[in-house]
Design a protein around this motif. Structure first.
Motif, PDB file in Angstrom:
ATOM      1  N   HIS A 189       0.395  -0.917  -0.058  1.00  0.00           N
ATOM      2  CA  HIS A 189      -0.154   0.352  -0.060  1.00  0.00           C
ATOM      3  C   HIS A 189       0.763   1.022  -0.108  1.00  0.00           C
ATOM      4  CE1 HIS A 189      -3.248  -2.101   0.233  1.00  0.00           C
ATOM      5  NE2 HIS A 189      -3.658  -3.064   1.203  1.00  0.00           N
ATOM      6  N   LEU A 190       2.337   1.492   0.830  1.00  0.00           N
ATOM      7  CA  LEU A 190       3.048   2.533   0.499  1.00  0.00           C
ATOM      8  C   LEU A 190       3.665   3.095  -0.761  1.00  0.00           C
ATOM      9  CD1 LEU A 190       4.138   2.127   3.889  1.00  0.00           C
ATOM     10  CD2 LEU A 190       2.190   3.134   3.401  1.00  0.00           C
ATOM     11  N   LYS A 191       3.649   4.235  -0.995  1.00  0.00           N
ATOM     12  CA  LYS A 191       3.669   4.261  -2.405  1.00  0.00           C
ATOM     13  C   LYS A 191       4.974   5.743  -2.216  1.00  0.00           C
ATOM     14  CE  LYS A 191       0.813   2.489  -4.460  1.00  0.00           C
ATOM     15  NZ  LYS A 191       0.843   0.832  -5.328  1.00  0.00           N
ATOM     16  N   THR A 192       4.954   6.409  -1.091  1.00  0.00           N
ATOM     17  CA  THR A 192       6.367   7.339  -1.306  1.00  0.00           C
ATOM     18  C   THR A 192       6.979   7.508  -0.047  1.00  0.00           C
ATOM     19  OG1 THR A 192       4.403   8.889  -0.307  1.00  0.00           O
ATOM     20  CG2 THR A 192       4.594   8.847  -2.243  1.00  0.00           C
ATOM     21  N   PRO A 193       8.467   8.912   0.161  1.00  0.00           N
ATOM     22  CA  PRO A 193       8.447   8.453   0.850  1.00  0.00           C
ATOM     23  C   PRO A 193       8.054   9.564   2.652  1.00  0.00           C
ATOM     24  CG  PRO A 193      10.188   9.054  -0.655  1.00  0.00           C
ATOM     25  CD  PRO A 193       8.949   8.988  -1.031  1.00  0.00           C
ATOM     26  N   ARG A 194       7.496   9.682   1.887  1.00  0.00           N
ATOM     27  CA  ARG A 194       6.367  10.212   2.777  1.00  0.00           C
ATOM     28  C   ARG A 194       4.861   9.314   3.788  1.00  0.00           C
ATOM     29  NH1 ARG A 194       4.505  15.537   3.478  1.00  0.00           N
ATOM     30  NH2 ARG A 194       4.731  16.353   1.820  1.00  0.00           N
ATOM     31  N   ASP A 195       5.136   8.511   2.882  1.00  0.00           N
ATOM     32  CA  ASP A 195       4.054   7.485   3.598  1.00  0.00           C
ATOM     33  C   ASP A 195       4.612   6.171   4.512  1.00  0.00           C
ATOM     34  OD1 ASP A 195       1.993   8.109   1.425  1.00  0.00           O
ATOM     35  OD2 ASP A 195       2.325   6.169   0.248  1.00  0.00           O
ATOM     36  N   LEU A 196       5.970   6.029   4.238  1.00  0.00           N
ATOM     37  CA  LEU A 196       7.152   5.578   4.153  1.00  0.00           C
ATOM     38  C   LEU A 196       7.044   6.007   6.553  1.00  0.00           C
ATOM     39  CD1 LEU A 196       9.641   4.652   2.195  1.00  0.00           C
ATOM     40  CD2 LEU A 196       8.599   2.813   3.156  1.00  0.00           C
ATOM     41  N   LEU A 197       7.696   7.505   5.646  1.00  0.00           N
ATOM     42  CA  LEU A 197       7.760   8.308   7.344  1.00  0.00           C
ATOM     43  C   LEU A 197       6.386   8.072   8.352  1.00  0.00           C
ATOM     44  CD1 LEU A 197       9.619  10.041   8.990  1.00  0.00           C
ATOM     45  CD2 LEU A 197       8.691  12.180   7.474  1.00  0.00           C
ATOM     46  N   THR A 247      19.790  10.365  17.287  1.00  0.00           N
ATOM     47  CA  THR A 247      18.649  11.376  17.244  1.00  0.00           C
ATOM     48  C   THR A 247      18.262  11.221  18.490  1.00  0.00           C
ATOM     49  OG1 THR A 247      17.525   9.336  16.260  1.00  0.00           O
ATOM     50  CG2 THR A 247      18.057  10.109  14.615  1.00  0.00           C
ATOM     51  N   ASP A 248      17.544  11.621  18.592  1.00  0.00           N
ATOM     52  CA  ASP A 248      16.212  11.336  20.078  1.00  0.00           C
ATOM     53  C   ASP A 248      14.989  11.807  20.113  1.00  0.00           C
ATOM     54  OD1 ASP A 248      15.736  13.819  19.590  1.00  0.00           O
ATOM     55  OD2 ASP A 248      16.244  15.110  20.554  1.00  0.00           O
ATOM     56  N   ASN A 249      14.369  11.407  18.063  1.00  0.00           N
ATOM     57  CA  ASN A 249      12.785  11.367  18.391  1.00  0.00           C
ATOM     58  C   ASN A 249      13.015  10.198  17.291  1.00  0.00           C
ATOM     59  OD1 ASN A 249      12.002  12.812  15.725  1.00  0.00           O
ATOM     60  ND2 ASN A 249      14.302  14.305  17.528  1.00  0.00           N
ATOM     61  N   ALA A 250      10.818  10.232  16.645  1.00  0.00           N
ATOM     62  CA  ALA A 250      10.841   8.762  16.026  1.00  0.00           C
ATOM     63  C   ALA A 250      11.339   9.437  14.802  1.00  0.00           C
ATOM     64  CB  ALA A 250       9.411   8.480  16.385  1.00  0.00           C
ATOM     65  N   TRP A 251      10.848  10.873  14.814  1.00  0.00           N
ATOM     66  CA  TRP A 251      10.614  11.588  13.033  1.00  0.00           C
ATOM     67  C   TRP A 251      11.820  11.430  12.510  1.00  0.00           C
ATOM     68  CZ3 TRP A 251       6.785  14.014  10.434  1.00  0.00           C
ATOM     69  CH2 TRP A 251       7.295  15.159   9.317  1.00  0.00           C
ATOM     70  N   ASP A 252      13.326  12.136  13.494  1.00  0.00           N
ATOM     71  CA  ASP A 252      14.189  12.077  12.867  1.00  0.00           C
ATOM     72  C   ASP A 252      14.704  10.620  12.958  1.00  0.00           C
ATOM     73  OD1 ASP A 252      14.677  15.356  12.676  1.00  0.00           O
ATOM     74  OD2 ASP A 252      14.998  15.053  14.678  1.00  0.00           O
ATOM     75  N   GLU A 253      14.939  10.192  13.321  1.00  0.00           N
ATOM     76  CA  GLU A 253      15.199   8.412  13.033  1.00  0.00           C
ATOM     77  C   GLU A 253      14.373   7.947  11.790  1.00  0.00           C
ATOM     78  OE1 GLU A 253      16.953   4.730  15.514  1.00  0.00           O
ATOM     79  OE2 GLU A 253      16.872   7.005  15.769  1.00  0.00           O
ATOM     80  N   ALA A 254      13.507   8.064  11.910  1.00  0.00           N
ATOM     81  CA  ALA A 254      13.049   7.421  10.327  1.00  0.00           C
ATOM     82  C   ALA A 254      13.829   7.724   9.649  1.00  0.00           C
ATOM     83  CB  ALA A 254      10.950   7.391  10.528  1.00  0.00           C
ATOM     84  N   ALA A 255      13.702   9.380   9.367  1.00  0.00           N
ATOM     85  CA  ALA A 255      13.958  10.313   8.568  1.00  0.00           C
ATOM     86  C   ALA A 255      15.189  10.010   8.032  1.00  0.00           C
ATOM     87  CB  ALA A 255      13.777  11.695   8.639  1.00  0.00           C
ATOM     88  N   TYR A 256      16.199   9.387   9.005  1.00  0.00           N
ATOM     89  CA  TYR A 256      17.758   8.829   8.721  1.00  0.00           C
ATOM     90  C   TYR A 256      17.775   7.941   7.671  1.00  0.00           C
ATOM     91  CZ  TYR A 256      22.256   7.324   8.892  1.00  0.00           C
ATOM     92  OH  TYR A 256      22.661   6.356   9.329  1.00  0.00           O
ATOM     93  N   LEU A 257      17.101   6.904   8.672  1.00  0.00           N
ATOM     94  CA  LEU A 257      16.822   5.114   7.552  1.00  0.00           C
ATOM     95  C   LEU A 257      16.344   5.940   6.372  1.00  0.00           C
ATOM     96  CD1 LEU A 257      16.020   3.468  11.208  1.00  0.00           C
ATOM     97  CD2 LEU A 257      18.329   3.490  10.088  1.00  0.00           C
ATOM     98  N   ILE A 258      15.459   5.906   6.604  1.00  0.00           N
ATOM     99  CA  ILE A 258      14.834   6.464   5.372  1.00  0.00           C
ATOM    100  C   ILE A 258      15.576   6.810   4.225  1.00  0.00           C
ATOM    101  CG2 ILE A 258      12.623   6.845   3.385  1.00  0.00           C
ATOM    102  CD1 ILE A 258      11.254   7.054   6.181  1.00  0.00           C
ATOM    103  N   ARG A 282      15.284  -3.727  17.336  1.00  0.00           N
ATOM    104  CA  ARG A 282      15.860  -2.846  18.110  1.00  0.00           C
ATOM    105  C   ARG A 282      16.840  -2.772  17.938  1.00  0.00           C
ATOM    106  NH1 ARG A 282      11.881  -1.798  21.673  1.00  0.00           N
ATOM    107  NH2 ARG A 282      12.171  -0.729  22.822  1.00  0.00           N
ATOM    108  N   VAL A 283      17.555  -2.749  16.606  1.00  0.00           N
ATOM    109  CA  VAL A 283      19.172  -2.314  16.894  1.00  0.00           C
ATOM    110  C   VAL A 283      19.561  -0.714  16.615  1.00  0.00           C
ATOM    111  CG1 VAL A 283      21.448  -3.041  15.097  1.00  0.00           C
ATOM    112  CG2 VAL A 283      19.444  -4.355  15.393  1.00  0.00           C
ATOM    113  N   PRO A 284      19.879   0.028  17.062  1.00  0.00           N
ATOM    114  CA  PRO A 284      20.976   0.965  16.839  1.00  0.00           C
ATOM    115  C   PRO A 284      20.987   1.363  14.933  1.00  0.00           C
ATOM    116  CG  PRO A 284      22.163   0.160  18.679  1.00  0.00           C
ATOM    117  CD  PRO A 284      21.787  -0.709  17.866  1.00  0.00           C
ATOM    118  N   ALA A 285      19.967   2.572  14.752  1.00  0.00           N
ATOM    119  CA  ALA A 285      20.133   2.831  13.501  1.00  0.00           C
ATOM    120  C   ALA A 285      21.713   2.458  12.872  1.00  0.00           C
ATOM    121  CB  ALA A 285      20.183   4.552  13.350  1.00  0.00           C
ATOM    122  N   ALA A 286      22.549   3.246  13.668  1.00  0.00           N
ATOM    123  CA  ALA A 286      24.596   3.425  12.864  1.00  0.00           C
ATOM    124  C   ALA A 286      24.144   2.299  12.932  1.00  0.00           C
ATOM    125  CB  ALA A 286      25.319   4.134  14.315  1.00  0.00           C
TER     126      ALA A 286
END
Length: 301
Positions: free
Chosen positions: A8-16, A34-45, A83-87
């Motif tokens: 169902h997802l189509k765009t980076p916005r959907d993923l975020l 990072t210290d919040n879900a938004w920044d972590e998700a944006a970085y990984l995507i 639950r692996v750190p993003a790095a």
């Protein structure tokens, strides 16, 4: 949930949006860049899709290829399920504008000392060219040693760690920055491998988590090397060993800078004769201390 998302997802916005919901639902802990879900998700995507993070907002509505969507969802799912750190997922960490190779052999770089080099050490070090020899104790990935070499271009830097695995990672980063002639990785239990050396500047971000806090660490921190986290019952075993030998390794006007987490009150009670200078950082003035060689001698060390 992730299987349904692939349909169902189509765009980076959907993923975020999806990632933020899943991260919050899973109760993930943030603190490795990072210290919040938004920044972590944006970085990984952004990293997975090879998009510039500073222009990510402009690309949020771009349509993704199925392979791109799957790659992004794979890394987001690992962040949730393992639950692996993003790095560790991206094999990359940033500190003071520098990017470093990172994997599970080293702690994820996060040191207030990085933001103090070089201007934050004035007036104790008036000019960068006055630092000819520097030492990074407990170097881990080599990040502070490399930042020392960058901040003090006339300095030769020793990068010390007890872990040979960590030094292998540090060597990769030293080579990445072309600093093989200036930064030397040394296997050593603190001072043992640099006996007889004298330095103008010594920095250390040693293990400093006390036993009670180690027992309560979230899963993400437990993915890091245990050796790099805990340091005895009060978290200060390594710091004590550093303080009690530092005078033998500092030049007459040498400076020692050490990060100790939340242990300021305990440390000051242990060494009432020492006049600690607590340096201002983005986290406050209770995390990094500075002592000159003269301070150490006057304090009886």
């Amino acid at each position: 949930m992730f299987d349904i998302a692939r349909q169902h997802l189509k765009t980076p916005r959907d993923l975020l949006r999806f990632a933020m919901s899943r991260f919050t639902e899973a109760g993930l802990f943030f603190g490795h860049g990072t210290d919040n879900a938004w920044d972590e998700a944006a970085y990984l995507i952004a990293h997975t899709l090879h998009l510039p993070i500073d222009r990510f907002d402009a690309l949020l509505d771009a349509r993704l290829l199925p392979s791109e969507l799957n790659d992004a969802l794979d890394i987001l799912e690992r962040r949730v399920s393992e639950r692996v750190p993003a790095a560790y997922l991206t094999r990359e960490a940033w500190l003071a504008g520098h990017d470093f190779y990172i994997d599970e052999r080293v702690i994820v770089p996060r040191s207030f000392i990085a933001e103090l080099l070089p201007d934050g050490l004035s007036p104790w070090i008036e000019h960068p060219e006055l630092v000819h020899r520097a030492l990074d104790l407990c170097t881990g990935s080599g990040c502070l040693a490399i930042l020392l070499a960058d901040a003090y271009p006339d300095a030769e830097v020793d990068a010390v760690d007890l872990s040979t695995d960590a030094l292998d990672v540090a060597t990769l980063n030293i080579e990445r920055y072309g600093l093989e002639q200036r930064v030397t990785p040394i296997e050593s239990d603190l001072w043992a491998g640099v006996a007889g050396n004298r330095y103008d500047l010594i920095v250390s971000n040693p293990p400093y988590v006390d036993a009670e806090s180690v027992a309560a660490l979230p899963d993400e921190y437990l993915k890091e090397p245990e050796l790099a986290l805990g340091s005895g019952e009060d978290g200060l075993d390594a710091t004590r060993a550093i303080l009690e030998q530092a005078t033998h390794f500092l030049n007459p006007f040498g400076v020692l800078v050490v990060e100790i987490g939340h242990n300021r009150d305990v440390l000051e009670a242990l060494y009432p004769a020492l006049t600690f200078t607590w340096l201002d950082t983005s986290g406050g003035d209770g995390f990094v201390f500075l002592l000159t060689r003269e301070d150490l001698v006057t304090g009886g060390l």
